[in-house]
Design a protein around this motif. Structure first.
Motif, PDB file in Angstrom:
ATOM      1  N   ASN A  46       0.548  -0.961  -0.469  1.00  0.00           N
ATOM      2  CA  ASN A  46       0.029   0.352   0.122  1.00  0.00           C
ATOM      3  C   ASN A  46       1.031   1.088   0.246  1.00  0.00           C
ATOM      4  O   ASN A  46       0.684   2.537  -0.819  1.00  0.00           O
ATOM      5  CB  ASN A  46      -1.341   0.096   0.458  1.00  0.00           C
ATOM      6  CG  ASN A  46      -2.190  -0.886   1.074  1.00  0.00           C
ATOM      7  OD1 ASN A  46      -2.835  -1.390  -0.269  1.00  0.00           O
ATOM      8  ND2 ASN A  46      -2.105  -1.358   2.442  1.00  0.00           N
ATOM      9  N   SER A  47       1.925   1.064   0.630  1.00  0.00           N
ATOM     10  CA  SER A  47       2.866   1.883   0.945  1.00  0.00           C
ATOM     11  C   SER A  47       3.363   2.875  -0.032  1.00  0.00           C
ATOM     12  O   SER A  47       4.110   4.257  -0.422  1.00  0.00           O
ATOM     13  CB  SER A  47       3.850   2.201   2.072  1.00  0.00           C
ATOM     14  OG  SER A  47       4.589   1.363   2.054  1.00  0.00           O
ATOM     15  N   SER A  48       4.150   1.564  -1.494  1.00  0.00           N
ATOM     16  CA  SER A  48       4.814   1.862  -1.959  1.00  0.00           C
ATOM     17  C   SER A  48       4.478   1.691  -3.862  1.00  0.00           C
ATOM     18  O   SER A  48       4.922   1.576  -4.449  1.00  0.00           O
ATOM     19  CB  SER A  48       5.956   0.998  -1.989  1.00  0.00           C
ATOM     20  OG  SER A  48       6.029   0.030  -2.497  1.00  0.00           O
ATOM     21  N   PHE A  49       3.467   1.393  -3.569  1.00  0.00           N
ATOM     22  CA  PHE A  49       2.607   1.322  -5.629  1.00  0.00           C
ATOM     23  C   PHE A  49       2.466   1.718  -5.390  1.00  0.00           C
ATOM     24  O   PHE A  49       1.529   3.095  -5.473  1.00  0.00           O
ATOM     25  CB  PHE A  49       0.446   0.686  -4.914  1.00  0.00           C
ATOM     26  CG  PHE A  49       0.163   0.119  -5.846  1.00  0.00           C
ATOM     27  CD1 PHE A  49       0.905  -1.292  -6.667  1.00  0.00           C
ATOM     28  CD2 PHE A  49      -1.003   0.334  -6.844  1.00  0.00           C
ATOM     29  CE1 PHE A  49      -0.130  -1.572  -7.223  1.00  0.00           C
ATOM     30  CE2 PHE A  49      -1.493   0.779  -7.902  1.00  0.00           C
ATOM     31  CZ  PHE A  49      -1.208  -0.868  -8.204  1.00  0.00           C
TER      32      PHE A  49
END
Length: 211
Positions: free
Chosen positions: A21-24
Motif C-alpha cells: 500500500n505504501s509503495s504501490f
C-alpha cells in the motif's frame, strides 16, 4: 529471450518493491502490463505464421515464449489483489488482445482473467458494466483487424460460463453477458468472412445481422 528475461526481472522488482500500500505505483504496473502484452503479440513470436521447419527450429531452441509471458501476465494480475479495480477498464483491451493470440494453452490460461475482472467490479458496484462496455467496444476493432476465430468463441463461452456457474451471484448476469459477447463475435466473424470473400452474395444479410 533477453527481452523476456528483462521483463521477468521487472516483474520480480515490481512485486517485491512496488506492490504494498505504501509503495504501490500504478503507472509502473500499467507499463509492465502494456510492455508484456506488446512483447507477446509481436510478429516475430507468432509461430503459426512461419513454415513448419522454422517453427520446429524455434520451438526446439526457445520454446513458445508466448505461453511463458502469458502465464507471467496472469500471475501478475492476480498479485494485484484489491488493486485490480484500478486497472478496469483500462487493461481490458490489452488482455483481450493477448487472449486472441491463436495459441490454445495461452488462451486457456488467460481467458479466466476476464471473469476475475467481472467479479472484481461486481463485488464493488453490483454490476460489471464498465468491463462489459469496454470488451464489446474492443472486440469490434480486434475482429475487424483480423483477430479471433471459431475456437476462440468456443473457449470464451465454455470457460466463462464455467467460472460464472461457480459463483451464484454472477450465474445469471454472467450467462447473459457470455451470450451477448459470443453472439457478437459470431456475427463479426461471419461479416469478416463475407467481406474477404469474392462472392458477396451474403454480405447484406451479414451486415443486417451485425447491426
Amino acid at each position: 529471450r533477453e527481452f523476456l528475461r528483462a521483463i521477468n526481472q521487472f516483474a520480480t522488482t515490481l512485486t517485491e518493491m512496488f506492490l504494498s500500500n505504501s509503495s504501490f505505483e500504478l503507472q509502473l504496473w500499467n507499463n509492465y502490463f502494456h510492455l508484456a502484452v506488446a512483447f507477446l503479440t509481436q510478429d516475430s513470436l507468432q509461430l503459426e505464421n512461419f513454415s513448419q521447419a522454422k517453427r520446429n527450429s524455434i520451438l526446439a531452441k526457445y520454446g513458445d515464449m508466448r505461453a511463458r509471458i502469458g502465464a507471467a501476465i496472469r500471475d501478475m494480475w492476480y498479485n494485484l489483489g484489491h488493486r485490480k479495480i484500478e486497472f478496469i477498464p483500462g487493461m481490458v483491451g490489452p488482455i483481450l488482445e493477448m487472449t486472441l493470440v491463436p495459441e490454445l494453452e495461452l488462451r486457456k490460461s488467460t481467458i479466466p482473467i476476464f471473469f476475475d475482472m467481472m467479479l472484481c467490479e461486481y463485488q464493488l458496484t453490483k454490476s460489471f458494466s464498465r468491463f462489459e462496455d469496454e470488451i464489446l467496444r474492443k472486440l469490434d476493432s480486434e475482429v475487424e483487424g483480423g483477430r479471433g476465430d471459431e475456437q476462440y468463441k468456443q473457449l470464451f463461452e465454455s470457460i466463462l460460463l464455467s467460472c460464472c456457474q461457480r459463483h451464484p451471484e454472477l450465474a445469471e448476469p454472467g450467462k447473459s453477458f457470455v451470450a451477448l459477447v459470443t453472439g457478437l463475435l459470431e456475427r463479426l466473424l461471419d461479416y469478416r468472412a463475407v467481406m474477404n470473400d469474392e462472392n458477396k452474395t451474403y454480405s447484406m444479410s451479414c451486415t443486417v445481422n451485425l447491426l
